[in-house]
Scaffold this motif. Sequence first.
Motif, PDB file in Angstrom:
ATOM      1  N   VAL A   1       0.865  -1.181   0.000  1.00  0.00           N
ATOM      2  CA  VAL A   1       0.000   0.000   0.000  1.00  0.00           C
ATOM      3  C   VAL A   1       0.897   1.224   0.000  1.00  0.00           C
ATOM      4  O   VAL A   1       1.743   1.380   0.881  1.00  0.00           O
ATOM      5  CB  VAL A   1      -0.922   0.011   1.238  1.00  0.00           C
ATOM      6  CG1 VAL A   1      -1.719   1.305   1.297  1.00  0.00           C
ATOM      7  CG2 VAL A   1      -1.857  -1.191   1.210  1.00  0.00           C
ATOM      8  N   GLU A   2       0.730   2.097  -0.996  1.00  0.00           N
ATOM      9  CA  GLU A   2       1.610   3.261  -1.090  1.00  0.00           C
ATOM     10  C   GLU A   2       0.799   4.528  -1.370  1.00  0.00           C
ATOM     11  O   GLU A   2      -0.204   4.495  -2.093  1.00  0.00           O
ATOM     12  CB  GLU A   2       2.670   3.058  -2.164  1.00  0.00           C
ATOM     13  CG  GLU A   2       2.140   2.818  -3.559  1.00  0.00           C
ATOM     14  CD  GLU A   2       3.248   2.634  -4.578  1.00  0.00           C
ATOM     15  OE1 GLU A   2       3.028   2.968  -5.762  1.00  0.00           O
ATOM     16  OE2 GLU A   2       4.354   2.175  -4.186  1.00  0.00           O
ATOM     17  N   PRO A   3       1.216   5.665  -0.790  1.00  0.00           N
ATOM     18  CA  PRO A   3       0.502   6.926  -1.008  1.00  0.00           C
ATOM     19  C   PRO A   3       0.899   7.553  -2.341  1.00  0.00           C
ATOM     20  O   PRO A   3       2.002   7.333  -2.850  1.00  0.00           O
ATOM     21  CB  PRO A   3       0.974   7.794   0.166  1.00  0.00           C
ATOM     22  CG  PRO A   3       2.346   7.285   0.473  1.00  0.00           C
ATOM     23  CD  PRO A   3       2.324   5.808   0.176  1.00  0.00           C
ATOM     24  N   ALA A   4      -0.005   8.362  -2.899  1.00  0.00           N
ATOM     25  CA  ALA A   4       0.263   9.099  -4.131  1.00  0.00           C
ATOM     26  C   ALA A   4      -0.536  10.401  -4.111  1.00  0.00           C
ATOM     27  O   ALA A   4      -1.660  10.447  -3.589  1.00  0.00           O
ATOM     28  CB  ALA A   4      -0.112   8.266  -5.350  1.00  0.00           C
ATOM     29  N   ALA A   5       0.062  11.448  -4.643  1.00  0.00           N
ATOM     30  CA  ALA A   5      -0.608  12.744  -4.708  1.00  0.00           C
ATOM     31  C   ALA A   5      -1.397  12.852  -6.006  1.00  0.00           C
ATOM     32  O   ALA A   5      -0.830  12.746  -7.093  1.00  0.00           O
ATOM     33  CB  ALA A   5       0.411  13.871  -4.625  1.00  0.00           C
ATOM     34  N   VAL A   6      -2.695  13.037  -5.900  1.00  0.00           N
ATOM     35  CA  VAL A   6      -3.574  13.180  -7.058  1.00  0.00           C
ATOM     36  C   VAL A   6      -4.457  14.404  -6.843  1.00  0.00           C
ATOM     37  O   VAL A   6      -5.258  14.437  -5.897  1.00  0.00           O
ATOM     38  CB  VAL A   6      -4.448  11.919  -7.257  1.00  0.00           C
ATOM     39  CG1 VAL A   6      -5.396  12.123  -8.434  1.00  0.00           C
ATOM     40  CG2 VAL A   6      -3.569  10.688  -7.476  1.00  0.00           C
ATOM     41  N   ARG A   7      -4.273  15.428  -7.675  1.00  0.00           N
ATOM     42  CA  ARG A   7      -5.068  16.671  -7.592  1.00  0.00           C
ATOM     43  C   ARG A   7      -5.013  17.273  -6.190  1.00  0.00           C
ATOM     44  O   ARG A   7      -6.034  17.593  -5.586  1.00  0.00           O
ATOM     45  CB  ARG A   7      -6.508  16.400  -8.023  1.00  0.00           C
ATOM     46  CG  ARG A   7      -6.640  15.963  -9.477  1.00  0.00           C
ATOM     47  CD  ARG A   7      -8.083  15.660  -9.842  1.00  0.00           C
ATOM     48  NE  ARG A   7      -8.196  15.184 -11.209  1.00  0.00           N
ATOM     49  CZ  ARG A   7      -9.316  14.752 -11.773  1.00  0.00           C
ATOM     50  NH1 ARG A   7     -10.442  14.747 -11.047  1.00  0.00           N
ATOM     51  NH2 ARG A   7      -9.336  14.340 -13.016  1.00  0.00           N
ATOM     52  N   ARG A   8      -3.811  17.375  -5.673  1.00  0.00           N
ATOM     53  CA  ARG A   8      -3.540  18.019  -4.387  1.00  0.00           C
ATOM     54  C   ARG A   8      -4.127  17.292  -3.186  1.00  0.00           C
ATOM     55  O   ARG A   8      -4.329  17.871  -2.129  1.00  0.00           O
ATOM     56  CB  ARG A   8      -4.026  19.474  -4.404  1.00  0.00           C
ATOM     57  CG  ARG A   8      -3.326  20.341  -5.435  1.00  0.00           C
ATOM     58  CD  ARG A   8      -3.802  21.770  -5.334  1.00  0.00           C
ATOM     59  NE  ARG A   8      -3.122  22.608  -6.315  1.00  0.00           N
ATOM     60  CZ  ARG A   8      -3.328  23.924  -6.433  1.00  0.00           C
ATOM     61  NH1 ARG A   8      -4.203  24.537  -5.624  1.00  0.00           N
ATOM     62  NH2 ARG A   8      -2.678  24.617  -7.353  1.00  0.00           N
ATOM     63  N   ARG A   9      -4.392  16.028  -3.365  1.00  0.00           N
ATOM     64  CA  ARG A   9      -4.827  15.233  -2.220  1.00  0.00           C
ATOM     65  C   ARG A   9      -4.137  13.869  -2.281  1.00  0.00           C
ATOM     66  O   ARG A   9      -3.662  13.439  -3.340  1.00  0.00           O
ATOM     67  CB  ARG A   9      -6.342  15.055  -2.202  1.00  0.00           C
ATOM     68  CG  ARG A   9      -6.921  14.295  -3.366  1.00  0.00           C
ATOM     69  CD  ARG A   9      -8.449  14.324  -3.336  1.00  0.00           C
ATOM     70  NE  ARG A   9      -9.028  13.575  -4.442  1.00  0.00           N
ATOM     71  CZ  ARG A   9      -9.354  12.292  -4.384  1.00  0.00           C
ATOM     72  NH1 ARG A   9      -9.151  11.613  -3.261  1.00  0.00           N
ATOM     73  NH2 ARG A   9      -9.874  11.676  -5.433  1.00  0.00           N
ATOM     74  N   THR A  10      -4.064  13.221  -1.150  1.00  0.00           N
ATOM     75  CA  THR A  10      -3.377  11.938  -1.056  1.00  0.00           C
ATOM     76  C   THR A  10      -4.360  10.782  -1.212  1.00  0.00           C
ATOM     77  O   THR A  10      -5.411  10.760  -0.567  1.00  0.00           O
ATOM     78  CB  THR A  10      -2.652  11.799   0.299  1.00  0.00           C
ATOM     79  OG1 THR A  10      -1.689  12.851   0.421  1.00  0.00           O
ATOM     80  CG2 THR A  10      -1.947  10.457   0.403  1.00  0.00           C
ATOM     81  N   VAL A  11      -4.014   9.882  -2.084  1.00  0.00           N
ATOM     82  CA  VAL A  11      -4.780   8.641  -2.218  1.00  0.00           C
ATOM     83  C   VAL A  11      -3.828   7.486  -1.931  1.00  0.00           C
ATOM     84  O   VAL A  11      -2.604   7.630  -1.981  1.00  0.00           O
ATOM     85  CB  VAL A  11      -5.387   8.486  -3.632  1.00  0.00           C
ATOM     86  CG1 VAL A  11      -6.369   9.617  -3.917  1.00  0.00           C
ATOM     87  CG2 VAL A  11      -4.293   8.427  -4.689  1.00  0.00           C
ATOM     88  N   TRP A  12      -4.420   6.357  -1.615  1.00  0.00           N
ATOM     89  CA  TRP A  12      -3.631   5.180  -1.277  1.00  0.00           C
ATOM     90  C   TRP A  12      -3.888   4.088  -2.303  1.00  0.00           C
ATOM     91  O   TRP A  12      -5.037   3.710  -2.554  1.00  0.00           O
ATOM     92  CB  TRP A  12      -3.978   4.681   0.128  1.00  0.00           C
ATOM     93  CG  TRP A  12      -3.673   5.692   1.177  1.00  0.00           C
ATOM     94  CD1 TRP A  12      -4.461   6.725   1.601  1.00  0.00           C
ATOM     95  CD2 TRP A  12      -2.452   5.803   1.912  1.00  0.00           C
ATOM     96  NE1 TRP A  12      -3.818   7.465   2.547  1.00  0.00           N
ATOM     97  CE2 TRP A  12      -2.579   6.917   2.776  1.00  0.00           C
ATOM     98  CE3 TRP A  12      -1.267   5.056   1.955  1.00  0.00           C
ATOM     99  CZ2 TRP A  12      -1.575   7.305   3.639  1.00  0.00           C
ATOM    100  CZ3 TRP A  12      -0.268   5.428   2.813  1.00  0.00           C
ATOM    101  CH2 TRP A  12      -0.419   6.542   3.656  1.00  0.00           C
TER     102      TRP A  12
END
Length: 406
Positions: free
Chosen positions: A356-367
């Motif tokens: 499980v890794e975080p990613a920045a998408v449209r100025r928010r964090t998704v996992w």
Amino acid sequence: MAGFSLQSLRKLPNWRLLSWALSAAALLSIFLVRPAHAQIGSARYSSIIVDAASGDVLEDVNADQPRHPASLTKMMTLYLTFEAMRDRRITLDQAVPVSGHAASMEPTKLGILPGSRLTVQQAILGLVTKSANDAAAALGELLGGSEDRFAQMMTLRARSLGMTHTTFQNASGLPDPEQWTTARDLAVLSRHLITDFPAYYGYFSTPSFAWHRQIIFNHDMMLRSYPGADGLKTGYTEASGHNLVTSAVRGGVRLVGVVLGAASNGERDIHMASLLDHGFEQMDVPIAHKPVPLVPRIMLISSAHAAELPRPLAGMRLRIAASNWAIQVGSYTTEQAARAAAIAARRTVEDGDIRVEPAAVRRRTVWRAQIAGLRSTEAQEACASLSHRRGQCMVIRPDTHVLASR
């Protein structure tokens, strides 16, 4: 097929004739009823099926021809570990120091840092599930003082067990041109693991174990796909092909099978199942077959571009890591939701490690929920199955170049 002749086939509409032909071809390719007809094909292929109780050979092909064992080597590493535990020279909770040498092993590995420690039990679990090369080297150093010395101990013990054509050079099975065994020798070792260590043999059927923040699942698909299978080990290097040793019990009869040099995990597992089925038939044990699911199309994406690698050293061959492929089963707003999705997908995939890794998408964090540590065919087959059951799934290409042993 009863009732069919060339005349009757000619009367069928073209589309029906084509459909019938394709179905027949598919069935022939899937159900490898007899080993002599199996399309394993390569010169490095060999196999054997034995009755575990008596040692009687039910079938064998090239069983005494030298083969590279790959991670089946770890069976002997575990034999010496179990022997040391039985003789009370080590204990399950004893600390195993991790040297720089052990930590430097190529994947598959637990990722242990130099100077750290793990317990003997953690090392055992790392070997039987993830086939961790760093844990194997650390155990070898604990028991032998150095991995080279431990390899000598492995070879001597193998010869004393009757493995007359086996020579070990390391504890893990990572590529070495002088590391050899045979299908017959591996069957001998398997029988000794089963009979010599009844208190420890159960480790080979461990479905998963917790390692730091990961749940590591057993790579051996036979434990879940073949009724009665309860161990032992998978193995792969480019030189050896896809190897497998399996023990299965039905109707009070235990068989041990060895398949070396298959072209893929899927081919290896199907062929092993066919060999075991045929063996049980010879022992008058009834067999129940499972249906084979159809595989839908999948989506393929690439990970970030890898940095250009330096020119390989003379004599060294580098290739894309066989077990660095991954699949992604969705993006979620919380880490907890992503982990739950990854765990659910892992039950379907039956291989690889939860990531499980975080990613920045449209100025928010998704996992992102992913299953890592797969080979190319495993990733694509897993995504195909998940796409069929759950919807979209993406295959992620590896972004590193390493040697692999699994």
